[in-house]
Scaffold this active site. Structure first.
Site, PDB file in Angstrom:
ATOM      1  N   CYS A  84       0.804  -1.227   0.000  1.00 38.95           N
ATOM      2  CA  CYS A  84       0.000   0.000   0.000  1.00 38.95           C
ATOM      3  C   CYS A  84       0.838   1.278   0.000  1.00 38.95           C
ATOM      4  CB  CYS A  84      -0.968  -0.003   1.175  1.00 38.95           C
ATOM      5  SG  CYS A  84      -0.301  -0.691   2.685  1.00 38.95           S
ATOM      6  N   HIS A  94      -2.691   6.324   4.653  1.00 42.98           N
ATOM      7  CA  HIS A  94      -1.245   6.393   4.873  1.00 42.98           C
ATOM      8  C   HIS A  94      -0.735   7.756   4.369  1.00 42.98           C
ATOM      9  CE1 HIS A  94      -1.358   2.286   5.918  1.00 42.98           C
ATOM     10  NE2 HIS A  94      -0.716   1.726   4.909  1.00 42.98           N
TER      11      HIS A  94
HETATM   12  N1  LIG Z   1      -4.860  -3.580   4.893  1.00 43.27           N
HETATM   13  C1  LIG Z   1      -4.172  -3.019   3.888  1.00 43.27           C
HETATM   14  O1  LIG Z   1      -4.053  -1.782   3.789  1.00 43.27           O
HETATM   15  C2  LIG Z   1      -3.537  -3.883   2.845  1.00 43.27           C
HETATM   16  C3  LIG Z   1      -3.027  -3.271   1.711  1.00 43.27           C
HETATM   17  C4  LIG Z   1      -2.427  -4.068   0.735  1.00 43.27           C
HETATM   18  C5  LIG Z   1      -2.365  -5.422   0.917  1.00 43.27           C
HETATM   19  N2  LIG Z   1      -2.876  -6.001   2.057  1.00 43.27           N
HETATM   20  C6  LIG Z   1      -2.776  -7.459   2.187  1.00 43.27           C
HETATM   21  O2  LIG Z   1      -4.066  -8.042   2.056  1.00 43.27           O
HETATM   22  C7  LIG Z   1      -4.176  -9.195   2.892  1.00 43.27           C
HETATM   23  C8  LIG Z   1      -5.399  -9.085   3.786  1.00 43.27           C
HETATM   24  O3  LIG Z   1      -5.292  -7.924   4.580  1.00 43.27           O
HETATM   25  P1  LIG Z   1      -6.501  -7.318   5.443  1.00 43.27           P
HETATM   26  O4  LIG Z   1      -5.946  -6.056   5.967  1.00 43.27           O
HETATM   27  O5  LIG Z   1      -7.783  -7.285   4.686  1.00 43.27           O
HETATM   28  O6  LIG Z   1      -6.626  -8.405   6.638  1.00 43.27           O
HETATM   29  P2  LIG Z   1      -7.866  -8.810   7.550  1.00 43.27           P
HETATM   30  O7  LIG Z   1      -8.775  -7.655   7.789  1.00 43.27           O
HETATM   31  O8  LIG Z   1      -7.251  -9.453   8.743  1.00 43.27           O
HETATM   32  O9  LIG Z   1      -8.661  -9.907   6.695  1.00 43.27           O
HETATM   33  C9  LIG Z   1      -8.150 -11.180   6.417  1.00 43.27           C
HETATM   34  C10 LIG Z   1      -9.091 -11.946   5.509  1.00 43.27           C
HETATM   35  O10 LIG Z   1      -8.492 -13.209   5.194  1.00 43.27           O
HETATM   36  C11 LIG Z   1      -9.410 -14.249   5.482  1.00 43.27           C
HETATM   37  N3  LIG Z   1      -8.729 -15.461   5.899  1.00 43.27           N
HETATM   38  C12 LIG Z   1      -7.896 -15.641   6.940  1.00 43.27           C
HETATM   39  N4  LIG Z   1      -7.530 -16.936   7.034  1.00 43.27           N
HETATM   40  C13 LIG Z   1      -8.150 -17.586   6.014  1.00 43.27           C
HETATM   41  C14 LIG Z   1      -8.197 -18.948   5.596  1.00 43.27           C
HETATM   42  N5  LIG Z   1      -7.509 -19.896   6.223  1.00 43.27           N
HETATM   43  N6  LIG Z   1      -8.952 -19.260   4.521  1.00 43.27           N
HETATM   44  C15 LIG Z   1      -9.668 -18.307   3.868  1.00 43.27           C
HETATM   45  N7  LIG Z   1      -9.675 -17.005   4.242  1.00 43.27           N
HETATM   46  C16 LIG Z   1      -8.931 -16.662   5.299  1.00 43.27           C
HETATM   47  C17 LIG Z   1     -10.235 -13.678   6.618  1.00 43.27           C
HETATM   48  O11 LIG Z   1     -11.447 -14.445   6.728  1.00 43.27           O
HETATM   49  P3  LIG Z   1     -12.183 -14.647   8.164  1.00 43.27           P
HETATM   50  O12 LIG Z   1     -12.942 -13.388   8.415  1.00 43.27           O
HETATM   51  O13 LIG Z   1     -13.053 -15.815   7.899  1.00 43.27           O
HETATM   52  O14 LIG Z   1     -11.105 -14.916   9.162  1.00 43.27           O
HETATM   53  C18 LIG Z   1     -10.442 -12.254   6.143  1.00 43.27           C
HETATM   54  O15 LIG Z   1     -11.456 -12.231   5.161  1.00 43.27           O
HETATM   55  C19 LIG Z   1      -2.839  -9.291   3.634  1.00 43.27           C
HETATM   56  O16 LIG Z   1      -1.997 -10.186   2.954  1.00 43.27           O
HETATM   57  C20 LIG Z   1      -2.279  -7.892   3.549  1.00 43.27           C
HETATM   58  O17 LIG Z   1      -0.868  -7.874   3.601  1.00 43.27           O
HETATM   59  C21 LIG Z   1      -3.473  -5.264   3.002  1.00 43.27           C
END
Ligand SMILES: NC(=O)c1ccc[n+]([C@@H]2O[C@H](COP(=O)([O-])OP(=O)(O)OC[C@H]3O[C@@H](n4cnc5c(N)ncnc54)[C@H](OP(=O)(O)O)[C@@H]3O)[C@@H](O)[C@H]2O)c1
Length: 338
Positions: free
Chosen positions: A129, A243
């Site tokens: 990001c 950010h």
């Molecule tokens: N946040 C940001 O600004 C951002 C920016 C760029 C990239 N990212 C990347 O995007 C990814 C997700 O980030 P986030 O911030 O959205 O995290 P988050 O809010 O913690 O969400 C995680 C998601 O992954 C799912 N998940 C976890 N374990 C799983 C499994 N075993 N099987 C299937 N689904 C599963 C969760 O489902 P449940 O609800 O069922 O647990 C939830 O939908 C990360 O790799 C992060 O590095 C994030």
């Protein structure tokens, strides 16, 4: 117009939730939406285009007939399931760090390097990001004046670390304001409420964090120029969304600062908010409802010969993740690659 079956892996997370909103806002041609998450969320209802859609548990059969799969459920899930999705015939746009530096996988910010999409072999990576918003502002400056070196300090929101991290900031803030003391840090290494933490992702051998090295390496890859030197210090701040970055850019050619402002204002995806006399400059709150990256405090760096200083703010869940991913998908359609 052709319509596509779109799977969102991690549909209940902060990025996944935003992706579904952006698909709707961008009027993406979706014939069927398949929200996927862990077993814990299976059966949860998500609203999409005024209809209820049920979250399904991700498994190896989830990608049958899927055209485009947007992944944001962490690197381990992408590592395991992205190849399965490609084998089933889907194109994967991955938000995690897992594939970003793989030389065979395009790392794309459409305004900067959409031309590399044609080389994809089924998986396309979305950048970190903090890098996505940075390269948008660097690209027009590099094209005009050739960048030699960038020094960037970030002020990153808690949503960059997911839903639980946002909850930790909220709970600590409420706890402290109610005189109940600090709730134990879990997602962060230290108290985040009323504090800031110069540590994002893990520390590497060279004492930089992985987030800082992602900014260095991903910037070179997206800009297609390894000669750009970049040093980053990444700091987590008690902000929920958005950010911010202080950026110092050392360029080869001479410039007039009015011309810098003009070329930035003409670049797609950037919006200039810069009038010091009226106290106009971007702040994280200003980026919550926009896909634009906001740039202000644009001025000459008085400490070097050809230097530019600026302040960049963007919604990490949108341009830093969801809207960039959906833009990539639209660009695939545009270039007839899907
Ligand atoms: N946040 C940001 O600004 C951002 C920016 C760029 C990239 N990212 C990347 O995007 C990814 C997700 O980030 P986030 O911030 O959205 O995290 P988050 O809010 O913690 O969400 C995680 C998601 O992954 C799912 N998940 C976890 N374990 C799983 C499994 N075993 N099987 C299937 N689904 C599963 C969760 O489902 P449940 O609800 O069922 O647990 C939830 O939908 C990360 O790799 C992060 O590095 C994030």
């Amino acid at each position: 117009m052709k319509k596509y079956t779109v799977a969102v892996v991690g549909a209940t997370g902060v990025v996944g939730t935003e992706m579904i909103k952006v698909l709707e806002e961008f009027k993406f041609p979706v014939s069927k939406l398949i929200p996927l998450a862990s077993e814990k969320s299976a059966g949860k209802v998500i609203e999409y285009m005024n209809k209820n859609v049920y979250v399904e548990k991700l498994d190896k059969n989830s990608f049958k007939d899927v055209d485009i799969a947007l992944f944001s459920a962490g690197a381990a899930i992408s590592k395991q399931y992205a190849p399965i999705a490609v084998k089933a015939g889907a194109i994967v746009i991955d938000n995690t760090s897992f594939f970003r530096m793989d030389k065979d996988i395009p790392l794309v910010v459409p305004e900067v390097n959409a031309h590399v999409l044609k080389d994809h072999k089924g998986i396309i990576a979305n950048p970190n990001c903090s890098t996505a918003q940075l390269v948008l502002a660097l690209k027009p400056i590099h094209d005009a004046y050739k960048i030699k070196r960038v020094v960037v300090s970030t002020y990153q929101a808690t949503s960059g670390a997911g839903k639980e991290a946002m909850d930790e900031l909220a709970k600590q803030t409420i706890g402290i304001l109610n005189g109940k003391g600090v709730i134990d840090p879990k997602k962060f290494t230290k108290q985040i409420a009323f504090n800031l933490i110069p540590h994002i992702d893990v520390f590497m051998e060279n004492d930089y964090t992985k987030e800082e090295m992602k900014m260095t390496n991903e910037t070179k890859k997206i800009m297609g120029d390894d000669s750009i030197e970049l040093v980053a210090t990444c700091v987590r701040v008690p902000v929920f969304i958005g950010h911010s970055e202080v950026v110092n850019i050392d360029v080869e050619k001479k410039f007039k600062i009015e011309d810098v402002k003009k070329i930035l204002s003409e670049f797609p995806g950037l919006k200039i908010v810069d009038d010091p006399k009226k106290n106009e400059y971007p702040t994280p709150i200003d980026c919550v409802d926009t896909n634009d990256t906001l740039v202000g405090r644009i001025r000459r760096d008085i400490s070097i010969e050809n230097g530019i200083t600026m302040f960049i703010v963007s919604n990490n869940l949108r341009k830093g993740a969801a809207s960039n991913a959906v833009q990539i998908a639209l660009e695939l359609i545009n270039q007839k690659l899907v």
